[in-house]
Design a protein around this motif. Structure first.
Motif, mmCIF file in Angstrom:
data_model
loop_
_atom_site.group_PDB
_atom_site.id
_atom_site.type_symbol
_atom_site.label_atom_id
_atom_site.label_comp_id
_atom_site.label_asym_id
_atom_site.label_seq_id
_atom_site.Cartn_x
_atom_site.Cartn_y
_atom_site.Cartn_z
ATOM 1 N N VAL A 1 -2.786 5.917 2.294
ATOM 2 C CA VAL A 1 -3.301 4.593 2.631
ATOM 3 C C VAL A 1 -4.801 4.520 2.299
ATOM 4 C CG1 VAL A 1 -3.706 2.973 4.525
ATOM 5 C CG2 VAL A 1 -1.600 4.343 4.481
ATOM 6 N N VAL B 1 5.738 10.833 4.529
ATOM 7 C CA VAL B 1 5.768 9.898 5.647
ATOM 8 C C VAL B 1 7.001 10.143 6.514
ATOM 9 C CG1 VAL B 1 5.874 7.455 6.275
ATOM 10 C CG2 VAL B 1 4.544 8.178 4.272
ATOM 11 N N LYS C 1 3.423 11.760 9.820
ATOM 12 C CA LYS C 1 3.830 12.572 8.672
ATOM 13 C C LYS C 1 4.784 13.683 9.091
ATOM 14 C CE LYS C 1 1.117 10.552 5.563
ATOM 15 N NZ LYS C 1 -0.139 10.965 4.954
ATOM 16 N N MET D 1 2.078 4.330 1.446
ATOM 17 C CA MET D 1 2.041 4.861 2.817
ATOM 18 C C MET D 1 1.660 6.343 2.839
ATOM 19 S SD MET D 1 2.998 2.355 4.829
ATOM 20 C CE MET D 1 3.815 2.965 6.302
ATOM 21 N N ASN D 2 1.886 7.005 1.732
ATOM 22 C CA ASN D 2 1.518 8.423 1.660
ATOM 23 C C ASN D 2 0.021 8.608 1.517
ATOM 24 O OD1 ASN D 2 3.990 10.126 1.642
ATOM 25 N ND2 ASN D 2 4.540 8.643 0.065
ATOM 26 N N LEU E 1 0.840 -1.195 0.000
ATOM 27 C CA LEU E 1 0.000 0.000 0.000
ATOM 28 C C LEU E 1 0.881 1.253 0.000
ATOM 29 C CD1 LEU E 1 -2.784 -0.974 2.611
ATOM 30 C CD2 LEU E 1 -2.911 -1.040 0.102
ATOM 31 N N VAL F 1 -0.587 6.990 9.854
ATOM 32 C CA VAL F 1 0.813 7.086 9.441
ATOM 33 C C VAL F 1 1.381 8.434 9.861
ATOM 34 C CG1 VAL F 1 2.350 7.097 7.446
ATOM 35 C CG2 VAL F 1 0.379 5.551 7.480
#
Lengths: 463, 463
Positions: A184, B192, B186, A181-182, A179, B184
């Protein structure tokens, strides 16, 4: 290229003495006078070096004399016995061809570097004595393990690394994903939409191949795994790595006694194999890394391992509670200090501790008749404590389901595992040996980072 | 438990005939009349089954006769020769103890199941003839590979699985993370925040251990890796898996010719080892999976592999362009149809194709003097096409840096790799053998999912 190895020269010297040989290797040191010089060469095939004598009758005498440590050369010459010298022979060179020079900033000079510094140059440290020895022993140990099991008809099984289940909750896991990650992808309810992930669900790196291994033992009877295992534990110790290798044999029609016999035979076999096949390396460790290592290993090979139940062990240890930081009492897990006391002070040889309280062991271990302990076993060895952990597995469907319920495990997550208890269940057992733990034991190296070629630990994933 | 294996009975029958033996195994079939019955048992140690005859003088005659396929039993009795029968001997049982029954819904009944169905019960399929054979051969092949390299003094290196670099851009990678996918972390700029991840940076699963392997070859001279490798390619074919095992030897002071000799010797050794150590399994494959398999393998063992350059191969193949879906021309990569035509029709034996155009090969391959081709080699074998890919590596610092620049690779990402060309560089070479490809070749199995115990493919990560 038609080169003879330095190993071959040492092992079969009579065949080569006074004959012309050609070797290739790397310069460990070099010194010259006006008319001749000495080069100490290591070719990576053997722990010992080979001395090369060269003279100014060579047209590239100047070029040779300017070589730096680390340079690669190919040497032709006569192998000559040197009865007066420390080394048994040397090459009287007729030709030294420079294969590759070594820049002046070569990080490995002829001095002692700290292990810590060497960790920062993991790509070069195998060129040092210590790491030549460590990683040759690692290779031989791996082979000894395969040889032991294959000679006994065990089937080597590659259990999967990427897994959809946290088999025994053995530890924190790494997630594996494709996936973005930036960005999702999410479901309507805000949770991650794993249907978009590569496997269509959440996946992790395995912490143990045992449950998969059991399925193969119920088909092949005797199997073993030998593969990488992962723990995302945030523990910065000398004994923990995020990526390490495990050996997990599993035997059907076998109980805890069979399991212990197998573990004892395997350990003895591996130690013997390494001592026979890497005597130079083992002597080096014994002299420079861990004095007493060879005596300790010989003691293991020549002992019958002791046996004691956990309950008996607690009774014995309680008498010495004044010596321990953590006091022992029935129900608590043994700490390394207790394990070492048992094997080093009480038994003075390896010892199997069996039948631990069920509360401190995994759900799949076979319940004993007392309904309080399970048929678990830890093998403790002097100098280190626990080196192997194993158990007889619960093979009764109803008992296993009952235990899983007690622990809140969902039956549907273990369908395949329960099937083994439904279709031709057999008593069976197995154990796990941490490969790096084993290498540390065999070499006396005290930091796990120094027995893994490219170690992975918290905040460290270089090269 | 003190059981003799069926393998031992077959291999050393003279020692056991007319004596009492005890075996443990799983029921493959059972039929009974009123006063006696036959059970066919397999104990997982051996491809062949063992017939057990039991009689109504046993007090559990009724229990035995009701056993289902898959049940586990322990049988005591006399091993008796049966010269009139298909099988060489049988056990006249005096005792049959039921170790574990098999529920009536046991999925493996005595009929032929499709491979596709069996994939859905990966935990039970090793109990079938085909998968007993496949996974024993897989185990023996793995051992043969270790044995080959260890006997030649190669050092086995465990290259890392989790990696911070995409070494050669060989394919799509899986990301490894401990970040919370639901939340996630940031950076201020919205990217990320990998400083919060386990390793403090973005990490992936390796696609090749080669670059790490090279660092060890420059220390030990001859090394090999044998470990898992990962590709996150979304290709749902019979030849692709997301997780598979690779063997990657690397040899220093060696060129492409040495590399080819090594590959040829290794392949022949492995084939011989498997044919000698699994004759029953190989006969089974030859009869039921891939007729002609044994002839084809014998042909490989007894041939000198042919050699042809890519440029010559193109000239040969262009004459047959009418036969190919994809027409060949200089500069294009060979497709499987071309590879098979070369090895099956032109040479009728394995062939090494060397010196490919640099554009279709990796950056680290040694540039030839023509500046157009690199010292790459693919080994093609009848029935499959490419089985091994290798090359001599670029060992010249300046040439390597120049090539990296051409391809837009950053020097700082390859510092350790460039160091090898700075400090005692040697000519060196290596190759990669896909282990599953090799097993498919040895067994004739045509789907990679059927040679991996628990295969991982797109949308499939079961058990």
């Amino acid at each position: 290229m038609d080169l003879v190895t330095v190993r071959e020269l040492y092992r079969n010297r009579e065949e080569y003495l006074d004959k012309e040989v050609t070797i290739g290797g790397w310069v460990r040191s070099i010194r010259d006078s006006k008319t001749f010089g000495f080069i100490v060469v290591n070719d990576g095939s053997f722990f010992e070096n080979l001395q090369v004598v060269y003279h100014d009758n060579m047209e590239n005498f100047g070029e040779i004399s300017k070589l730096n440590v680390g340079a690669a050369i190919i040497v032709k010459g006569t192998l000559v016995a040197t009865p007066q010298a420390k080394q048994p022979f040397e090459i009287q060179a007729t030709e030294v061809v420079v294969e590759g020079t070594s820049a002046p900033d070569y990080p490995l000079q002829k001095k002692r570097h700290s292990f810590e510094y060497l960790r920062s140059i993991a790509h070069l440290r195998p060129r040092t004595n210590t790491f030549q020895a460590v990683f040759r022993v690692r290779s031989l140990t791996a082979y000894a393990i395969h040889k032991f099991f294959q000679e006994r008809g065990f089937v080597y099984v590659h259990t999967p690394l990427i897994t959809g289940s946290d088999c025994e909750g053995a530890g924190e896991m790494f997630q594996v994903t494709t996936l973005d990650m930036n960005n999702v992808p999410k479901n309507a309810d805000g949770t991650v939409d794993y249907s978009k992930d590569f496997f269509g669900k959440e996946t992790n790196l395995t912490v143990s191949g045992q449950l998969n291994g059991e399925t193969y033992a119920q088909a092949f009877r005797n199997i073993y795994t030998f593969g990488p295992t992962f723990r995302a534990e945030n523990s910065n110790t000398t004994r923990h790595a995020a990526e390490f290798w495990m050996i997990e044999p599993e035997i059907a029609f076998a109980d805890l006694e069979d399991d212990m016999i197998l573990a004892e035979n395997m350990l003895k076999y591996v130690i013997r194999y390494v001592m026979e096949n890497a005597p130079e390396e083992m002597n080096f460790f014994n002299s420079f890394v861990d004095k007493g290592l060879i005596d300790r290993l010989n003691n293991v090979v020549n002992s019958d391992f002791a046996r004691v139940t956990y309950t008996e062990a607690i009774e014995i240890l309680e008498k010495h509670n004044d010596k321990f930081e953590y006091k022992v009492s029935w129900g608590a897990d043994l700490q390394t200090e207790h394990e070492r006391y048992l094997t080093e002070e009480i038994y003075k040889r390896p010892v199997f501790v069996t039948d631990y309280p069920k509360e401190i062991k995994a759900f799949y271990m076979k319940m004993n008749d007392d309904n309080k302990t399970v048929a678990a076993v830890d093998c403790l060895v002097p100098g280190i404590g626990e080196i192997i952990g194993g158990s007889q597995r619960e093979d009764d469907y109803d008992k296993l389901v009952a235990r899983m319920k007690e622990l809140g495990l969902k039956e549907e997550d273990y369908g395949f595992y329960l099937d083994l208890r439904k279709y031709g269940s057999t008593r069976h057992a197995g154990f796990g040996l941490g490969f790096e733990r084993c290498i540390m034991y065999l070499t006396g190296m005290s930091n796990i980072r120094d027995v893994i070629p490219f170690p992975r630990t918290v905040n460290n994933c270089e090269l």
